[in-house]
Design an enzyme around this catalytic site. Structure first.
Site, PDB file in Angstrom:
ATOM      1  N   GLU A 172       0.835  -1.213   0.000  1.00 23.43           N
ATOM      2  CA  GLU A 172       0.000   0.000   0.000  1.00 23.43           C
ATOM      3  C   GLU A 172       0.865   1.258   0.000  1.00 23.43           C
ATOM      4  O   GLU A 172       0.557   2.232  -0.672  1.00 23.43           O
ATOM      5  CB  GLU A 172      -0.941  -0.023   1.217  1.00 23.43           C
ATOM      6  CG  GLU A 172      -1.968  -1.139   1.087  1.00 23.43           C
ATOM      7  CD  GLU A 172      -2.847  -1.289   2.316  1.00 23.43           C
ATOM      8  OE1 GLU A 172      -2.295  -1.502   3.415  1.00 23.43           O
ATOM      9  OE2 GLU A 172      -4.067  -1.191   2.186  1.00 23.43           O
ATOM     10  N   GLU A 231      -3.932  -9.489   3.871  1.00 25.01           N
ATOM     11  CA  GLU A 231      -4.707  -9.141   5.068  1.00 25.01           C
ATOM     12  C   GLU A 231      -5.847 -10.103   5.347  1.00 25.01           C
ATOM     13  O   GLU A 231      -6.166 -10.394   6.502  1.00 25.01           O
ATOM     14  CB  GLU A 231      -5.254  -7.712   4.949  1.00 25.01           C
ATOM     15  CG  GLU A 231      -4.213  -6.609   5.140  1.00 25.01           C
ATOM     16  CD  GLU A 231      -3.417  -6.285   3.889  1.00 25.01           C
ATOM     17  OE1 GLU A 231      -3.460  -7.073   2.909  1.00 25.01           O
ATOM     18  OE2 GLU A 231      -2.750  -5.227   3.869  1.00 25.01           O
TER      19      GLU A 231
HETATM   20  N1  3HC Z   1       4.046  -7.417  11.651  1.00 23.41           N
HETATM   21  C1  3HC Z   1       4.742  -7.798  12.739  1.00 23.41           C
HETATM   22  N2  3HC Z   1       5.583  -8.841  12.758  1.00 23.41           N
HETATM   23  C2  3HC Z   1       5.696  -9.536  11.618  1.00 23.41           C
HETATM   24  C3  3HC Z   1       5.009  -9.204  10.447  1.00 23.41           C
HETATM   25  C4  3HC Z   1       4.144  -8.079  10.486  1.00 23.41           C
HETATM   26  N3  3HC Z   1       3.465  -7.668   9.413  1.00 23.41           N
HETATM   27  N4  3HC Z   1       5.330 -10.091   9.501  1.00 23.41           N
HETATM   28  C5  3HC Z   1       6.206 -10.943  10.045  1.00 23.41           C
HETATM   29  N5  3HC Z   1       6.433 -10.596  11.317  1.00 23.41           N
HETATM   30  C6  3HC Z   1       7.372 -11.246  12.249  1.00 23.41           C
HETATM   31  C7  3HC Z   1       6.960 -12.642  12.627  1.00 23.41           C
HETATM   32  O1  3HC Z   1       6.070 -12.637  13.707  1.00 23.41           O
HETATM   33  C8  3HC Z   1       8.289 -13.260  12.998  1.00 23.41           C
HETATM   34  O2  3HC Z   1       8.618 -12.785  14.274  1.00 23.41           O
HETATM   35  P1  3HC Z   1       9.503 -13.645  15.269  1.00 23.41           P
HETATM   36  O3  3HC Z   1      10.838 -13.803  14.614  1.00 23.41           O
HETATM   37  O4  3HC Z   1       9.513 -12.849  16.507  1.00 23.41           O
HETATM   38  O5  3HC Z   1       8.779 -14.952  15.413  1.00 23.41           O
HETATM   39  C9  3HC Z   1       9.260 -12.602  12.019  1.00 23.41           C
HETATM   40  O6  3HC Z   1       8.594 -11.426  11.550  1.00 23.41           O
HETATM   41  C10 3HC Z   1       9.621 -13.457  10.832  1.00 23.41           C
HETATM   42  O7  3HC Z   1       8.436 -13.943  10.251  1.00 23.41           O
HETATM   43  P2  3HC Z   1       8.401 -15.338   9.496  1.00 23.41           P
HETATM   44  O8  3HC Z   1       8.945 -16.395  10.383  1.00 23.41           O
HETATM   45  O9  3HC Z   1       7.022 -15.522   8.966  1.00 23.41           O
HETATM   46  O10 3HC Z   1       9.443 -15.070   8.319  1.00 23.41           O
HETATM   47  P3  3HC Z   1       9.407 -15.539   6.830  1.00 23.41           P
HETATM   48  O11 3HC Z   1      10.637 -15.011   6.219  1.00 23.41           O
HETATM   49  O12 3HC Z   1       9.093 -16.989   6.739  1.00 23.41           O
HETATM   50  O13 3HC Z   1       8.133 -14.780   6.157  1.00 23.41           O
HETATM   51  C11 3HC Z   1       6.693 -12.935   5.657  1.00 23.41           C
HETATM   52  C12 3HC Z   1       8.112 -13.387   6.051  1.00 23.41           C
HETATM   53  C13 3HC Z   1       6.361 -13.467   4.262  1.00 23.41           C
HETATM   54  C14 3HC Z   1       6.648 -11.437   5.655  1.00 23.41           C
HETATM   55  C15 3HC Z   1       5.683 -13.525   6.660  1.00 23.41           C
HETATM   56  O14 3HC Z   1       6.126 -13.235   7.971  1.00 23.41           O
HETATM   57  C16 3HC Z   1       4.286 -13.005   6.528  1.00 23.41           C
HETATM   58  O15 3HC Z   1       3.520 -13.503   5.722  1.00 23.41           O
HETATM   59  N6  3HC Z   1       3.957 -12.001   7.339  1.00 23.41           N
HETATM   60  C17 3HC Z   1       2.633 -11.455   7.394  1.00 23.41           C
HETATM   61  C18 3HC Z   1       2.458 -10.458   6.312  1.00 23.41           C
HETATM   62  C19 3HC Z   1       1.118  -9.797   6.451  1.00 23.41           C
HETATM   63  O16 3HC Z   1       0.124 -10.413   6.753  1.00 23.41           O
HETATM   64  N7  3HC Z   1       1.106  -8.490   6.200  1.00 23.41           N
HETATM   65  C20 3HC Z   1      -0.084  -7.735   6.307  1.00 23.41           C
HETATM   66  C21 3HC Z   1      -0.091  -7.091   7.623  1.00 23.41           C
HETATM   67  S1  3HC Z   1      -1.613  -6.313   7.929  1.00 23.41           S
HETATM   68  C22 3HC Z   1      -1.494  -4.848   7.133  1.00 23.41           C
HETATM   69  O17 3HC Z   1      -0.542  -4.550   6.477  1.00 23.41           O
HETATM   70  C23 3HC Z   1      -2.678  -3.968   7.361  1.00 23.41           C
HETATM   71  C24 3HC Z   1      -2.709  -2.832   6.430  1.00 23.41           C
HETATM   72  O18 3HC Z   1      -3.458  -3.183   5.319  1.00 23.41           O
HETATM   73  C25 3HC Z   1      -3.296  -1.634   7.068  1.00 23.41           C
END
Ligand code: 3HC
Ligand code: NAI
Length: 692
Positions: free
Chosen positions: A105, A125
Site C-alpha cells: 500500500e 490481510e
Molecule cells: N508485523 C509484525 N511482525 C511480523 C510481520 C508483520 N506484518 N510479519 C512478520 N512478522 C514477524 C513474525 O512474527 C516473525 O517474528 P519472530 O521472529 O519474533 O517470530 C518474524 O517477523 C519473521 O516472520 P516469518 O517467520 O514468517 O518469516 P518468513 O521469512 O518466513 O516470512 C513474511 C516473512 C512473508 C513477511 C511472513 O512473515 C508473513 O507472511 N507475514 C505477514 C504479512 C502480512 O500479513 N502483512 C499484512 C499485515 S496487515 C497490514 O498490512 C494492514 C494494512 O493493510 C493496514
C-alpha cells in the site's frame, strides 16, 4: 533507527530498517515521514527512493500493534501514504524480496515502482481476518484491473513480481542491482511533471455489476464463518462504484469493523502462535543444529510410509527398513500409489513424481541405514519391540545421528534409556496421515540434547509441519487432552444424547468432525485397547462403557463397515444405527439413569471445557510451554475451528470465570469429579486473567 535517510547525488534514499521484515510500526512510520520532510526541504534533492533493508521491502503493518493505541498514533499508515502521495518530488519504490500488505500500500502511494524479479507481492490481510486498510482495495484495482486485484485481495496469496511486470503495478523490472536500477530510474523521472498518481487512474470494467455479483456469490460460498473475504469484495467494489476518497472512507469503515472481530483476533493469534511454537525458552535461537541430509524410517506401516514421504517431499533421501520383504514391498507400493494419486489429480508434475519416488528406497538390513543423519522409528506400539529396535539403532547408527520415535503413548525417556546416547533421542509424533497432517509434536525427553531439539524444530519447518514441543507424559499434549473430551462424549451418551446429536452439535461449533464420526474413521478398537490398559493402571478414572459395548458388537468403525454409525459399501457417509441407539438406551437403563434432553450448548461446553481444563494441568506441569502451543496442537492436529483460535483462545474469549462457572454446574452432575478446575484455571479465573 527504523528507517535510514541518505542522499546520493540528486536522489534521497529512505531505507526502511525494522528487522525482521520492516513492519510498519509507529517508529518506522515516523521515520518515513521525517525522511520525506528532509528530502522535500533539501533543494539539492530532485527525487526520492523508498526501499527496505534486509530480507524485505516490507511485510506490512506491524500486526503486533493492532488493537493497541500505537496503531492509531500519528503518523498513521494513511498519513504516511498521504505524505508520500502528495510529495512535490517524484517518489520511487524500489521493491525486492517481500512486499506485502501495508508495504504494498505504501508502494502504491509512490509515483513509480521498480522491482526485482521473484519478489513476493501480496495483500494478505484477508488471512488475518481483515482487509487492506491503507488504500490497497482502492489503489490495486487501479493498476491491475478489477478482476486481478480482486483475486489477489480475496485470496491473499502472493504473486511473483515477474508475473506482474507487465501490469500497471510496476514501471520496471530490474534484472541487475535493484538500487542501481532504482537510482537510474529516479534520475530519469526527476523532472517529469505532472507526477503520476495511482489515485487518478479510473477503474474501467464494462459490466462490473455482473462481475461483482458473480464474485459475491463465489466468495460467500467459500468464506465459511469468516466475514473478511466478502468485505474484501465490497471494498474492491467501491473502487469502481465510488470516487477515490469515498472508497477510501468505506475501506476504512470495513477495516475498523473487521479488526475488532473474534475471527480476526483468532487468525492473528494463530499467526503468532505458529511462530512462537518454534521458540523454546532455554534453547537459544542460535543453537547450532545438526545437518539433516539423509534420513531413515524403521517400519513401513501406516505411519512409516507417510513419514518417509515427508522427507522425500523436502528433497531428503530416505531409506525405509522393514523386517520382512513382503511388508517392505507393501509399504513401498502404498507410497507409490499415494504419489500416483497425486500425479493423477494434477497436483504433482511427472518430474517431481520421479524425483520423490526416486528418493525413497527400502532395505531389510540395519547396516544400510547406519549413515543416516536421522532415523524415525514407527514400529508396533509395544515397549518390547521399541526396546529391540532402539538397542539395534544404538549399535548401528553413526555418532551424532538423531534417533527419533513416533510413539504415541510410550515413555520417550524409557525409550532413550535403551540406548547409550539418550541425548540423541527425541519423540517425533506425526499424525495420521503423516504426509498430510500439519502437526508434529516434538517430544523432549529428560536428556534430549538442546541441539537435537533445535534440529527437530528446524526440520519441522523444512518438511512444512507445525512443530510444537511437548514434555513427556501419557498422550503428550494432544492425546492427553482428547481423552478428557472423549470421556465427556461417552458420558453424554449415557445421560441422554445420541452419537448423531453430539457430532452435530460439535460440528456446528466448527470442529471438522465430531468424536463419534472420528472414532469410526480412526477405528474404535484403538481407544478400546487404551481403555483396557487404563482399567488396570488407573482404576480410579471412570469411563462410559458404551464404547466398549460397541466394540464387543464388533463395530470397530468404517473398517468393519459399522461403528457408531452404519455405513454402506464404498460410502463413507454415516447413517444413524438403530442397534447402537438401542444399546445406548439400554445401557442407561442398566445404570439406572433417567435419560434427559441435553442441549447442544451443554454438549459443546462439556467437550470443549474438558479440553481446556486438561490443558491447564498440562501448562502447569510444564508439558506445554505456553497456551498458544496448545492452541496450535488443536488447530493443526485435531480439527479445532480456526475461527475460534484453539481451545485456550476460545476459553479466553468466553471468559475464564464463565468457564469455571459452567464447570461448577457440571460438577453437580454424574462424574462430577472430572469438573474440578485445574489450579491454574481457577487462579486465572479468580484474577480475571486469560491464558494467552
Ligand atoms: N508485523 C509484525 N511482525 C511480523 C510481520 C508483520 N506484518 N510479519 C512478520 N512478522 C514477524 C513474525 O512474527 C516473525 O517474528 P519472530 O521472529 O519474533 O517470530 C518474524 O517477523 C519473521 O516472520 P516469518 O517467520 O514468517 O518469516 P518468513 O521469512 O518466513 O516470512 C513474511 C516473512 C512473508 C513477511 C511472513 O512473515 C508473513 O507472511 N507475514 C505477514 C504479512 C502480512 O500479513 N502483512 C499484512 C499485515 S496487515 C497490514 O498490512 C494492514 C494494512 O493493510 C493496514
Ligand atoms: P503399523 O502396524 O501400520 O506399522 C508398523 C510397521 O512396523 C509394520 O509394517 C511392521 O512390519 C513394522 N515393524 C514392526 N516391528 C518391526 C521391527 N522390529 N523392525 C522393522 N519393522 C518393524 O503401525 P502404525 O500405525 O504405522 O504405528 C507405528 C507407530 O506410530 C506406533 O508407535 C504408533 O503408536 C505410532 N502412531 C500411530 C498413529 C496412527 O494413527 N496409526 C498416529 C501416531 C503415531
Amino acid at each position: 533507527m527504523t528507517a535510514e535517510y541518505k542522499v546520493n547525488g540528486a536522489v534521497a534514499v529512505i531505507t526502511l530498517n525494522n528487522p525482521p521484515v520492516n513492519g510498519l510500526g509507529h517508529t518506522t512510520r515516523s521515520a518515513i515521514v521525517d525522511g520525506m520532510k528532509q528530502a522535500l526541504n533539501d533543494d539539492a534533492v530532485k527525487a526520492i527512493v523508498i526501499t527496505g533493508a534486509g530480507k524485505a521491502f516490507s511485510g506490512g503493518a506491524d500486526i503486533k500493534e493492532f488493537n493497541s493505541p500505537k496503531a492509531l498514533a500519528e503518523p498513521t499508515l494513511h498519513t504516511v501514504i498521504n505524505v508520500v502521495e502528495s510529495s512535490t518530488k517524484p517518489v520511487v519504490a524500489a521493491i525486492h524480496s517481500v512486499c506485502m500488505g501495508g508495504g504494498l500500500e505504501l508502494a502504491l502511494g509512490c509515483n513509480y515502482r521498480v522491482v526485482s524479479p521473484a519478489a513476493q507481492i501480496a495483500l494478505p490481510e484477508v488471512k488475518l481476518g481483515i482487509l487492506p486498510g491503507a488504500g490497497g482495495t482502492q489503489r490495486l484495482p487501479r493498476v491491475l484491473g478489477l478482476e486481478m486485484a480482486l483475486n489477489m485481495i480475496v485470496s491473499g496469496n502472493p504473486v511473483p513480481s515477474d508475473k506482474l511486470a507487465k501490469t500497471g503495478l510496476f514501471n520496471e523490472l530490474v534484472q541487475g542491482d535493484l538500487m542501481e536500477g532504482a537510482m537510474a530510474f529516479a534520475d530519469k523521472v526527476a523532472d517529469v511533471r505532472p507526477l503520476p498518481k495511482v489515485r487518478d487512474i479510473k477503474v474501467d470494467y464494462p459490466n462490473y455489476e455482473g462481475f461483482l455479483q458473480f464474485s459475491r456469490n463465489t466468495v460467500r460460498a467459500m468464506a465459511g464463518p469468516f466475514p473478511a473475504p466478502l468485505k474484501c469484495v465490497e471494498a474492491v467494489a467501491a473502487s469502481v462504484t465510488k470516487k477515490f476518497d469515498d472508497g477510501m472512507k468505506y475501506e476504512r469503515e470495513l477495516f475498523t469493523e473487521l479488526v475488532q472481530t473474534t475471527e480476526s483476533k483468532a487468525l492473528r493469534h494463530s499467526f503468532f502462535g505458529e511462530r512462537a511454537a518454534s521458540k523454546v525458552a532455554d534453547v537459544p535461537e542460535d543453537t547450532a543444529t545438526r545437518p539433516i541430509k539423509s534420513a531413515a524410517v524403521v517400519g513401513a506401516g501406516t505411519m512409516g510410509g507417510g513419514i518417509a514421504m515427508n522427507f522425500a517431499n523436502a528433497g531428503i533421501p530416505v531409506k525405509i527398513l522393514e523386517m520382512k520383504p513382503e511388508a517392505l514391498e507393501k509399504g513401498l507400493a502404498t507410497i507409490r500409489k499415494n504419489y500416483e494419486n497425486t500425479l493423477k489429480k494434477g497436483k504433482l508434475t511427472q518430474e517431481k513424481f520421479d524425483q520423490r519416488v526416486g528418493l525413497i528406497t527400502g532395505t531389510l538390513s540395519y547396516e544400510d541405514i547406519g549413515q543416516a543423519d536421522i532415523v524415525v522409528e514407527a514400529v508396533f506400539e509395544e515397549i518390547g519391540v521399541k526396546e529391540q529396535v532402539f538397542k539395534k539403532l544404538d549399535e548401528v547408527m553413526k555418532p551424532g545421528a538423531i534417533l527419533a520415535s513416533n510413539t504415541s503413548t510410550l515413555d520417550v525417556n524409557k525409550i532413550a534409556s535403551f540406548t547409550k546416547r539418550p541425548q540423541d533421542v527425541i519423540g517425533l509424533h506425526f499424525f495420521s496421515p503423516a504426509n498430510v497432517m500439519k502437526l508434529l509434536e516434538i517430544v523432549r525427553g529428560e536428556k534430549t540434547g538442546k541441539d537435537v531439539l533445535a534440529t527437530s524444530l528446524q526440520l519441522s519447518k523444512k518438511i512444512k509441519k507445525t512443530g510444537v514441543v511437548s514434555g513427556v507424559c501419557d498422550g503428550f499434549i494432544g492425546n492427553r487432552m482428547i481423552e478428557q473430551y472423549s470421556r465427556q462424549a461417552g458420558f453424554l451418551l449415557e445421560e441422554g444424547a445420541s452419537p448423531e446429536q453430539v457430532d452435530k452439535a460439535i460440528e456446528k461449533f466448527g470442529f471438522a468432525m465430531g468424536p463419534f464420526r472420528m472414532g469410526d474413521l480412526a477405528g474404535n478398537d484403538i481407544g478400546w485397547a487404551i481403555r483396557k490398559r487404563r482399567y488396570v493402571e488407573k482404576p480410579e478414572v471412570t469411563y462410559s462403557k458404551t464404547a466398549d459395548l460397541l466394540c464387543e458388537m464388533g463395530r470397530y468403525g468404517q473398517k468393519t463397515g459399522a461403528g457408531w454409525y452404519d455405513y454402506k459399501p464404498g460410502d463413507r457417509k454415516p447413517y444413524p444405527a438403530q442397534v447402537v441407539n438401542d444399546m445406548i438406551v439400554k445401557h442407561s437403563a442398566d445404570l439406572g439413569i433417567e435419560r434427559r434432553k441435553i442441549s447442544d450448548q451443554e454438549i459443546v461446553e462439556r467437550l470443549v471445557y474438558a479440553l481446556v481444563n486438561e490443558a491447564a494441568y498440562i501448562l502447569e506441569e510444564g508439558i506445554a510451554q505456553r497456551a498458544s502451543d496448545v492452541d496450535m496442537v488443536y488447530l493443526t492436529g485435531y480439527g479445532f475451528p480456526l475461527f475460534r483460535g484453539g481451545p485456550m483462545f476460545y476459553a479466553d474469549t468466553v471468559g475464564l470465570q464463565n468457564v469455571v462457572m459452567a464447570m461448577e454446574k457440571y460438577a453437580k452432575g454424574r462424574h462430577g469429579q472430572a469438573w474440578k478446575p485445574a489450579p491454574l484455571l481457577a487462579k486465572l479465573a479468580a484474577e480475571g486473567k486469560t491464558f494467552n
